[in-house]
Design an enzyme around this catalytic site. Structure first.
Site, PDB file in Angstrom:
ATOM      1  N   GLU A 256       0.883  -1.168   0.000  1.00  0.00           N
ATOM      2  CA  GLU A 256       0.000   0.000   0.000  1.00  0.00           C
ATOM      3  C   GLU A 256       0.918   1.213   0.000  1.00  0.00           C
ATOM      4  O   GLU A 256       1.535   1.518   1.026  1.00  0.00           O
ATOM      5  CB  GLU A 256      -0.865   0.020   1.269  1.00  0.00           C
ATOM      6  N   CYS A 295      -2.704   9.017   3.326  1.00  0.00           N
ATOM      7  CA  CYS A 295      -2.398   8.480   2.000  1.00  0.00           C
ATOM      8  C   CYS A 295      -3.534   8.780   1.026  1.00  0.00           C
ATOM      9  O   CYS A 295      -3.336   8.803  -0.183  1.00  0.00           O
ATOM     10  CB  CYS A 295      -2.156   6.988   2.083  1.00  0.00           C
TER      11      CYS A 295
HETATM   12  P1  NAP Z   1       8.205   4.929   4.792  1.00  0.00           P
HETATM   13  O1  NAP Z   1       9.334   5.810   5.123  1.00  0.00           O
HETATM   14  O2  NAP Z   1       8.196   4.279   3.469  1.00  0.00           O
HETATM   15  O3  NAP Z   1       8.151   3.835   5.975  1.00  0.00           O
HETATM   16  C1  NAP Z   1       7.109   2.904   6.056  1.00  0.00           C
HETATM   17  C2  NAP Z   1       7.508   1.771   6.978  1.00  0.00           C
HETATM   18  O4  NAP Z   1       8.569   1.017   6.386  1.00  0.00           O
HETATM   19  C3  NAP Z   1       8.033   2.222   8.339  1.00  0.00           C
HETATM   20  O5  NAP Z   1       7.615   1.322   9.320  1.00  0.00           O
HETATM   21  C4  NAP Z   1       9.545   2.156   8.147  1.00  0.00           C
HETATM   22  O6  NAP Z   1      10.235   2.041   9.363  1.00  0.00           O
HETATM   23  C5  NAP Z   1       9.653   0.893   7.318  1.00  0.00           C
HETATM   24  N1  NAP Z   1      10.879   0.749   6.545  1.00  0.00           N
HETATM   25  C6  NAP Z   1      11.684   1.714   6.064  1.00  0.00           C
HETATM   26  N2  NAP Z   1      12.693   1.161   5.357  1.00  0.00           N
HETATM   27  C7  NAP Z   1      12.514  -0.185   5.400  1.00  0.00           C
HETATM   28  C8  NAP Z   1      13.220  -1.309   4.871  1.00  0.00           C
HETATM   29  N3  NAP Z   1      14.324  -1.158   4.135  1.00  0.00           N
HETATM   30  N4  NAP Z   1      12.757  -2.552   5.125  1.00  0.00           N
HETATM   31  C9  NAP Z   1      11.639  -2.743   5.862  1.00  0.00           C
HETATM   32  N5  NAP Z   1      10.923  -1.706   6.389  1.00  0.00           N
HETATM   33  C10 NAP Z   1      11.352  -0.448   6.150  1.00  0.00           C
HETATM   34  O7  NAP Z   1       6.810   5.698   4.912  1.00  0.00           O
HETATM   35  P2  NAP Z   1       6.323   6.656   6.068  1.00  0.00           P
HETATM   36  O8  NAP Z   1       7.122   7.914   5.982  1.00  0.00           O
HETATM   37  O9  NAP Z   1       6.268   5.939   7.350  1.00  0.00           O
HETATM   38  O10 NAP Z   1       4.813   6.930   5.644  1.00  0.00           O
HETATM   39  C11 NAP Z   1       4.421   7.925   4.725  1.00  0.00           C
HETATM   40  C12 NAP Z   1       4.163   7.354   3.369  1.00  0.00           C
HETATM   41  O11 NAP Z   1       3.277   6.249   3.480  1.00  0.00           O
HETATM   42  C13 NAP Z   1       3.464   8.324   2.432  1.00  0.00           C
HETATM   43  O12 NAP Z   1       4.079   8.263   1.174  1.00  0.00           O
HETATM   44  C14 NAP Z   1       2.018   7.822   2.364  1.00  0.00           C
HETATM   45  O13 NAP Z   1       1.343   8.128   1.176  1.00  0.00           O
HETATM   46  C15 NAP Z   1       2.204   6.367   2.541  1.00  0.00           C
HETATM   47  N6  NAP Z   1       1.016   5.750   3.132  1.00  0.00           N
HETATM   48  C16 NAP Z   1       0.263   4.903   2.364  1.00  0.00           C
HETATM   49  C17 NAP Z   1      -0.877   4.334   2.886  1.00  0.00           C
HETATM   50  C18 NAP Z   1      -1.718   3.392   2.083  1.00  0.00           C
HETATM   51  O14 NAP Z   1      -2.574   2.734   2.674  1.00  0.00           O
HETATM   52  N7  NAP Z   1      -1.551   3.272   0.791  1.00  0.00           N
HETATM   53  C19 NAP Z   1      -1.272   4.611   4.192  1.00  0.00           C
HETATM   54  C20 NAP Z   1      -0.470   5.460   4.957  1.00  0.00           C
HETATM   55  C21 NAP Z   1       0.676   6.034   4.413  1.00  0.00           C
HETATM   56  P3  NAP Z   1      10.882   3.363  10.034  1.00  0.00           P
HETATM   57  O15 NAP Z   1       9.780   4.293  10.341  1.00  0.00           O
HETATM   58  O16 NAP Z   1      11.551   2.816  11.240  1.00  0.00           O
HETATM   59  O17 NAP Z   1      11.836   3.926   9.023  1.00  0.00           O
END
Ligand code: NAP
Length: 515
Positions: A256, A295
């Site tokens: 997602e 999102c």
């Molecule tokens: P993110 O930086 O991509 O991180 C998402 C999750 O992945 C966090 O738990 C992060 O941990 C973890 N992560 C990071 N690098 C990883 C790796 N190499 N391997 C495994 N896990 C890893 O996103 P975010 O900043 O938390 O969230 C914002 C983004 O999410 C926005 O772009 C938004 O549009 C999107 N979003 C989408 C939805 C949907 O349902 N489609 C819903 C909510 C948000 P850490 O935090 O510890 O780095």
């Protein structure tokens, strides 16, 4: 200051290695820290497989549904405490916090009520049986049964409650043990929720584990029966999808990701009517709720050229009335961005958009002495086709008004330039315009939300994700599909075609009651 812990193999552990700090984004005060390493991934997987999976299986769908119901009630009882944490660590206003927390408990309750109507065992019949031989004696029937693995749930920072709750609800009801990893910036709330879940004792040992630090190393240990459900940015999603171990072992992965969501104002809309009022309210809510960190929040607002001035003025009026400040103050309607890192990214993104758009209100300037605040920012496109407007997600209170001709094919072509989205909303009472637009954008979207005179005051806006209908979208939105009633269980179940003597297939597998 809270030291966040992981709950692994039945024990809370501090972890080790590099620590990340968590802040109050309104005051910049340090609230907690999380060590990134030191979790025994092998022990977690063994515990889930050897204890969690068999215990969940022994409960059947209905027994698991009862647990979801009890969890929803327990978490709802802790609502006030959780709202405070959400305000302090996530920068959420009370309204924003309820949106996340009630979304979590509401989704758990919804799946509890679906589960109460499911078979008592662990098998679902999928569709009608079919004759495969020359006579009905040789018969085929598809069945669904829980995959014998572990579900790793990686969540984004913006919905620590709902994100964890919606994934858990589907996996646990299906009968698959979960490992929950929150987004670090706001992990204090997810940590407290995990504590409540564990303390409740409702879930059998091994069926719920929580990892506060990094889970990168865990991905390399997953097997064919396991699944990874990820929510976050498209960039991180691509890293996980590209993980060689996951590919080689056919580990199920669902992503997602982000989305440049659209709203389209139809050419027929009366500026004094309910459809227009709904359009303006939903745009202002989407831009300011959770400071635009949803999102599903609208990023592109398509308006017929001749209605641009009125639409901009109406949205501007609503944005100006938004009180910004300490999120836990009762009269505040918009809090800060959740972390310094996210604020830096929002400002950089706005700067990029300003290369292709003019500022109507807001901007990247500082609006408070302390905290990661940014003003609601409305932009007007200089060129409707500028690439950046359709490809860059600014994850904050920022959207761009983009003119179009008022003709359905133009709206469709501009909306679809987003490359695949979670949701698009269309505001119109003209059936011909709606027919063309809905059919034109549907293949590129997981959800299409229609606003019209009759729905004013009847529905939550397009930013709200309801468990009854699917969440996810094609292309850059990640290609995933979650929720949608029982459809949400599919990721955790294996579909198997059973072929044989009709009396055997019908008797053994068609009852929906086998363990
Ligand atoms: P993110 O930086 O991509 O991180 C998402 C999750 O992945 C966090 O738990 C992060 O941990 C973890 N992560 C990071 N690098 C990883 C790796 N190499 N391997 C495994 N896990 C890893 O996103 P975010 O900043 O938390 O969230 C914002 C983004 O999410 C926005 O772009 C938004 O549009 C999107 N979003 C989408 C939805 C949907 O349902 N489609 C819903 C909510 C948000 P850490 O935090 O510890 O780095």
């Amino acid at each position: 200051m809270t030291q966040l812990q992981s709950y692994v193999a039945g024990q809370w552990t501090n972890g080790s290695g590099d620590a990340k700090t968590l802040h109050d984004p309104a005051t910049e005060a340090v609230l907690g820290s999380v060590n990134q390493g030191g979790v025994d991934f092998d022990a977690a997987l063994l515990h889930a497989r050897n204890h969690g999976a068999p215990a969940l299986a022994s409960l059947g769908f209905r027994g698991r549904a009862e647990i979801l119901k009890k969890l929803a009630t327990k978490l709802h009882e802790c609502r006030d405490e959780l709202i405070e944490i959400s305000g302090r660590n996530g920068g959420n206003t009370r309204g924003d916090a309820k949106f996340d927390l009630d979304g979590m408990t509401g989704t758990l309750s919804y799946y509890a009520s679906l589960g109460a109507q499911m078979p008592t065992g662990n098998m679902l019949v999928d569709g009608e049986g079919v004759q495969l031989g020359r006579t009905p004696r040789f018969w085929g029937q598809h069945i669904l049964s829980p995959r014998r693995g572990v579900a790793l749930h990686i969540n984004a920072f913006n919905f620590p409650g709902w994100g964890m709750g919606e994934k858990m609800a589907c996996a646990l009801l299906a009968g698959v043990p979960v490992i929950e990893k929150p987004g670090t910036a706001s992990a204090l709330l997810a940590f407290r929720i995990a504590q409540i879940v564990v303390e409740s004792g409702f879930l059998p040992a091994g069926s719920f584990q929580f990892m506060a630090g990094s889970v990168s190393g865990l991905l390399d240990r997953l097997g064919a029966m396991d699944g990874v459900a990820f929510t976050g940015s498209a960039a991180t999603g691509a890293i996980i999808r590209g993980n060689k171990h996951l590919i080689q072992n056919s580990v199920r992965v669902t992503i997602e990701a982000d989305s440049i969501n659209s709203a389209v104002l139809g050419p027929d809309v009366d500026l004094g009517g309910d459809t227009f009022a709904q359009f303006v309210t939903n745009i202002a809510t989407d831009m300011t709720q959770k400071a635009g960190q949803k999102c599903t929040a609208v990023r592109r607002i398509f308006v017929p050229v001749e209605l641009m001035a009125e639409a901009e003025a109406a949205i501007l009026e609503r944005l100006k009335a938004t009180k910004i400040g300490n999120p836990l103050d009762n009269d505040v309607r918009m809090g800060p961005i959740a972390s310094h890192e996210a604020l830096t990214s929002v400002r950089a993104g706005m700067q990029h958009l300003l290369g292709a758009a003019e500022l109507i209100c807001g901007g990247i300037g500082k609006i408070a002495e302390r905290g990661y605040f940014v003003a609601p920012t409305l932009l007007r496109a200089k060129d409707a086709h500028a690439e950046v407007l359709h490809t860059l997600e600014v994850f904050g209170p920022c959207a761009t008004v983009i003119p179009y001709s008022g003709k359905a094919p133009d709206a469709v072509s501009l909306v679809n330039r987003g490359g695949g989205g979670l949701v698009a909303s269309i505001y119109s009472d003209d059936r011909e315009f709606l027919d063309s637009t809905v059919l034109g954008i549907a293949p590129w979207h997981g959800r299409v939300w229609l606003g019209s005179e009759k729905t004013q005051g009847q529905a939550l806006g397009p930013g709200a994700v309801l468990p009854h209908t699917i969440h996810g979208g094609p292309g850059r939105a990640g290609g995933g599909e979650e929720l949608g009633g029982l459809r949400g269980l599919a990721f955790y179940l294996q579909r198997t075609a059973v072929q044989g003597d009709r009396t055997l297939v019908g008797r053994s597998f068609g009852s929906g009651d086998a363990n």
